[in-house]
Design an enzyme around this catalytic site. Structure first.
Site: not given
Length: 475
Positions: A126-127, A180, A184, A187
């Site tokens: 991520s990033g 992950k 998300n 997010e």
């Protein structure tokens, strides 16, 4: 011989390769289109980067045990690449899938490769482009012994916070990709909550883009400090070179999605974990895609007029509290889902470590991840973030402003599905007796699904003949 291999030279693959090389490791690279490989090597002449024209040449150029990172499209391309690579690898070699793969595919691949004495990792990255180049948050899942061989590289390239490198061994097989996926999903919820607040501030309180940029910048110096709040302020300050208007106003209101948020909501249902904030965020994106229908509906479906004659400064403070409380609920849902996944698949995920590795590098990085990390330090088996000694004080303190904000949205016809879902989650979780006694009675009435009596729990599940027992209602 190179120390590390990267397959796939898209934006993420290129930047990760450069990040790895910059930290002292020689890198071999391969891409399906040979010209991509040649161009990348030429553009980085003088660096310890070796290009290969074939997979066989690529594998032969790596020091054993080989450590290879695939940055390719999730799904069938990963299986195809594994099929091509496996005959070229030797026992003990490590293959890493750094894409957003479905965690059950990762579990299958890890098992299949283990049977051939090869070690497979599913690693969340991520990033975005910037993170890949200068320090991402990494979520690797696989064999612990293999992680020790990857650790020097992953620790070197990961983002750094005041709590250390933003990488840890998440757990075995699919644990990394599961985490992950949930990252998300959080997010999605975070972005939707910010969008709802932006809508309220703009359409009801009447702030223009420049004023909104200032508000979000101010908020980025409070407990809301985060990457998403920061970039929101920056986005709102950008002017369109073509029209001179705020560029954000020129962006069509149709949000895309790549599937990880949907997976999060589906897994929440499968594992029986409420995640309404995340689910509402996904539905909001789906509704946004129905642009033509919405435009047509706006012409025939009436709603209240958005107008506000109160004190705007007080309103901004109230909305800030509402956003904070809603975000806590979104993270609480995500952490509960990780906990449920860990228990279901026996991953033994350390939730404190998940909060720690999200503190820098990743999209949901935020100051209040410190508070989440500390919550799990106080109680590693914490059932829900809302029960932590800090959050169970701060969220109730915000609830008056939270409820006022939602009344403001409802009264002015402003959709706030994720914020509403967050408050619904909070109110449901804090309620000792919910109305599902009626739901269960209905199920028993029409389907003999049975129920439990509150006064005789020792009897277990029982059934009543509701139609025979019913007393006619007097008119």
């Amino acid at each position: 011989m190179s120390d590390f291999g990267v397959i796939g030279l898209g934006v993420m693959g290129q930047n990760l390769a450069l990040n790895i090389e910059e930290h002292g490791f020689s890198v071999a690279v391969w891409n399906l289109e040979t010209e991509w490989t040649e161009r990348f090597v030429q553009q980085n002449a003088g660096k310890k980067i070796a290009g290969a024209k074939s997979l066989a040449e690529f594998v032969q150029g790596l020091r054993a045990p080989r450590r290879i990172l695939m940055m390719i499209k999730a799904g069938e391309p990963v299986d195809s690449m594994i099929a091509q690579l496996s005959p070229l690898l030797a026992p003990g070699d490590i293959l890493i899938d750094g894409g957003n793969s479905w965690f059950k595919d990762t579990q299958r691949r890890e098992k299949e490769m283990r049977m051939n004495r090869l070690r497979f990792f599913g690693m969340g990255v991520s990033g975005g482009e910037e993170g890949a180049r200068h320090g991402p948050s990494l979520m690797p899942g696989g064999e612990l012994e293999a992680y020790r061989e990857l650790e020097p590289v992953l620790t070197a390239i990961a983002a750094k916070s005041d709590s250390g490198p933003c990488v840890t061994h998440v757990g075995p097989d699919g644990a990394g990709h599961f985490v992950k996926m949930v990252h998300n999903g959080i997010e999605y919820g975070d972005m939707q909550l910010i969008a709802e607040v932006y809508d309220l501030l703009h359409r009801v309180l009447g702030f223009n883009a420049d004023e909104l940029a200032g508000i979000f910048d101010d908020w980025n110096h409070t407990s809301l400090k985060s990457y998403l709040i920061e970039i929101t302020s920056q986005i709102l300050a950008v002017k369109d070179p073509l029209t001179g208007k705020p560029l954000v106003d020129m962006v069509l209101d149709k949000a895309g999605q790549k599937g990880t948020g949907k997976w999060t909501a589906e897994m929440a249902l499968d594992l029986i974990v409420p995640a309404g904030t995340i689910a509402a965020a996904i539905e909001a994106r789906v509704l946004s895609s129905m642009k033509d229908q919405r435009v047509a509906a706006s012409r025939v479906l009436a709603g209240p007029k958005a107008s506000f004659d109160g004190e705007r400064r007080q309103a901004v403070a109230a909305i800030r509290d509402a956003l904070y409380a809603s975000k806590v609920c979104s993270y609480a849902q995500g952490m509960s889902l990780i906990q449920a996944g860990s228990e279901t698949y026996n991953w033994k995920i350390n939730l404190r470590e998940m909060a720690r590795i999200w503190k820098a590098g990743c999209i949901i990085r935020a100051d209040f991840l410190n508070e989440i990390m500390q919550a799990y330090e106080r109680e590693p088996r914490l059932a829900n973030l809302l029960l932590d000694s800090e959050f169970r004080t701060k969220v109730p303190q915000a609830q008056q402003n939270w409820r006022w904000t939602l009344r403001l949205a409802i009264e002015h016809g402003i959709p706030a599905p994720s914020m509403t879902a967050s408050l619904g989650y909070y109110d449901s979780y804090r309620t000792a007796r919910l109305p599902q006694n009626l739901t269960q009675a209905q199920r028993d009435y029409f389907g003999a699904h049975t129920y439990q009596r509150v006064d005789r729990p020792e009897e277990g599940f029982v059934h009543s003949d509701w139609q025979r027992l019913v007393v006619p209602v007097a008119n």
